[in-house]
Design an enzyme around this catalytic site. Structure first.
Site, PDB file in Angstrom:
ATOM      1  N   ASN A  43       0.842  -1.195   0.000  1.00  0.00           N
ATOM      2  CA  ASN A  43       0.000   0.000   0.000  1.00  0.00           C
ATOM      3  C   ASN A  43       0.875   1.243   0.000  1.00  0.00           C
ATOM      4  OD1 ASN A  43       0.541   0.732   2.909  1.00  0.00           O
ATOM      5  ND2 ASN A  43      -0.409  -1.277   3.194  1.00  0.00           N
ATOM      6  N   ASP A  75      -4.526  -6.526   4.684  1.00  0.00           N
ATOM      7  CA  ASP A  75      -5.663  -7.327   5.156  1.00  0.00           C
ATOM      8  C   ASP A  75      -5.694  -8.707   4.493  1.00  0.00           C
ATOM      9  OD1 ASP A  75      -6.664  -5.288   6.819  1.00  0.00           O
ATOM     10  OD2 ASP A  75      -7.652  -4.339   5.106  1.00  0.00           O
ATOM     11  N   LYS A 108       8.911 -16.841 -11.022  1.00  0.00           N
ATOM     12  CA  LYS A 108       8.173 -15.701 -11.550  1.00  0.00           C
ATOM     13  C   LYS A 108       6.985 -16.182 -12.395  1.00  0.00           C
ATOM     14  CE  LYS A 108       8.591 -11.717 -14.632  1.00  0.00           C
ATOM     15  NZ  LYS A 108       9.484 -10.964 -15.533  1.00  0.00           N
ATOM     16  N   PHE A 111      -4.702   3.328  14.669  1.00  0.00           N
ATOM     17  CA  PHE A 111      -4.866   4.377  13.662  1.00  0.00           C
ATOM     18  C   PHE A 111      -5.842   3.882  12.612  1.00  0.00           C
ATOM     19  CE2 PHE A 111      -1.471   6.447  15.690  1.00  0.00           C
ATOM     20  CZ  PHE A 111      -1.320   7.720  15.157  1.00  0.00           C
ATOM     21  N   LYS A 139     -14.140   0.631  14.901  1.00  0.00           N
ATOM     22  CA  LYS A 139     -12.872  -0.057  15.137  1.00  0.00           C
ATOM     23  C   LYS A 139     -12.472   0.022  16.610  1.00  0.00           C
ATOM     24  CE  LYS A 139     -10.786   0.414  10.539  1.00  0.00           C
ATOM     25  NZ  LYS A 139      -9.675   1.002   9.755  1.00  0.00           N
ATOM     26  N   LYS A 168     -12.253  -3.664  18.244  1.00  0.00           N
ATOM     27  CA  LYS A 168     -10.892  -4.165  18.441  1.00  0.00           C
ATOM     28  C   LYS A 168     -10.389  -3.971  19.866  1.00  0.00           C
ATOM     29  CE  LYS A 168      -9.941  -3.687  13.549  1.00  0.00           C
ATOM     30  NZ  LYS A 168      -8.961  -3.449  12.484  1.00  0.00           N
TER      31      LYS A 168
END
Length: 401
Positions: free
Chosen positions: A209, A278, A288, A322, A336, A340
């Protein structure tokens, strides 16, 4: 909070010197003891007498002008200071310090200093963007020197861009914030996760990301500055290790989970800023994967939700998550927080200009239990990190009392 603090202001030559005069005035009015030293170029813009009047102290301009024969001035001043500010910080003084050059009063003192050094750069936007200046700033970052990022605005040269010295009011606020939160984490262990993870597809490809790691590294740097034993568990980023921080490098979500688990039992605060994948490929190819005609399907499986896992196994740790969102920020952050079992959730909208992954600034809202909520204005991530820790530690201390 700056009352009776000893601040050494090193002034180098640029049109922004006039702002340094205002900075001395504000710090002196707040009760700080300020001493000023100037480069030869700085004296072309403002006379030393101006700083002498504002600080009510001698101004130092010459390495060989020993005002007190019982000490060596540049060593004595380096030892005297609680904090050293270089403002304005020109490309010249940044380059000298980055390369260990001490050829005047300012640079010899900086090289002898053990106190924290902050540099507030000020220069033409193209100078600030020059590869050599960028290299020097990067080197000083790695040496543990903190930078007060310059504002964007009209410059004396006529350009509009990044390079204008930060306003004296903001620098004063940063100094006040620094001293108000000094050592409040002493005796505590803080574990911070930062950056992205990489989930391998084959030997040459991976899923990841856009996380730069800047917020996590700012949190780790702030924790160390505030006295904590700080462990930084970092995915792949190109950022220097903050001073006083122990860094553990990881790659995948599973690597990060194992690294955090190993530190969790002895941690007082765990700060989960990392953008953890995730999902990961269900199978990793040994060779490859070659192109084929038509479409291809990559089968993914869930990774362990590290924050949720920590929440389920929490004992006395303060767990801080965060939430980087693109919509419904408040709703998702509160969900969250509860789901959590975190103590705090710090949320931001990554689509907002100057508040995304690669930016040096951020605007966040912090959520806590019992409907606690506080909004923070846009500010540099280093400043934000200190303010977040200050708020959280103040709240936790009030709960304990």
């Amino acid at each position: 909070m700056v009352e009776n603090r000893k601040i050494l202001l090193c002034v180098s030559g640029g049109i922004a010197v006039y702002k340094a005069v205002a900075l001395v005035s504000k710090l002196s009015q707040a009760g700080a003891s300020v001493k000023v030293m100037m480069t030869e170029s700085a004296q072309q813009f403002v006379q030393p007498l101006t700083f002498q009047v504002m600080s009510r102290n001698d101004v130092y301009t010459d390495t060989f002008d020993e005002k007190d024969s019982s000490v060596i001035a540049h060593i004595d001043l380096a030892d005297w200071a609680d904090l050293i500010i270089v403002a304005p910080g020109t490309a010249n003084v940044i380059g000298k310090l980055a390369n260990g050059i001490g050829d005047d009063m300012v640079t010899t003192t900086l090289l002898a200093a053990t106190a924290p050094i902050w540099i507030a750069p000020a220069m033409n936007v193209h100078m600030y963007d020059h590869p050599a200046v960028k290299r020097n700033i990067q080197q000083l970052h790695e040496d543990g020197i903190r930078f007060i990022e310059p504002s964007e605005g009209f410059l004396a040269c006529g350009y509009v861009g990044k390079g204008r010295l930060e306003e004296p009011e903001k620098i004063t606020a940063l100094i006040n914030d620094y001293f108000s939160s000094e050592y409040i984490l002493a005796g505590k262990k803080v574990v911070v996760t930062a950056g992205p993870t990489r989930e391998r597809i084959d030997p040459v490809r991976f899923l990841t990301n856009f996380s730069s790691g800047k917020m996590g590294y700012a949190m780790a740097a702030a924790a160390a500055e505030m006295g904590a034993e700080t462990i930084l568990i970092s995915g792949p980023v190109s950022l220097p290790v903050p001073s006083g921080v122990t860094r553990i490098l990881v790659e995948s979500a599973e690597d990060m989970l194992q690294a955090v688990a190993a530190q969790y039992e002895t941690a007082n605060y765990v700060v989960k800023t990392a953008a953890v994948a995730d999902y990961r490929p269900q199978a990793i190819a040994n060779q490859k994967i070659k192109k084929q005609q038509g479409n291809s399907t990559l089968v993914l499986e869930r990774t362990v939700d590290i924050l949720q896992h920590l929440g389920q196994h929490k004992t006395n740790q303060i767990l801080i998550g965060f939430a980087a969102e693109t919509n419904n920020v408040s709703q998702y952050a509160k969900d969250k927080l509860a789901r959590k079992n975190a103590d705090y959730m710090i949320a931001n909208d990554v689509t907002e200009v100057q508040a995304g992954f690669e930016s040096d600034t951020n605007r966040v809202t912090i959520y806590g239990k019992n409907d606690f909520e506080q909004i923070f204005d846009m500010m540099p991530k280093q400043q934000l990190a200190r303010q977040l820790f200050k708020l959280i530690t103040d709240r936790e201390e009030s709960h304990d009392s």
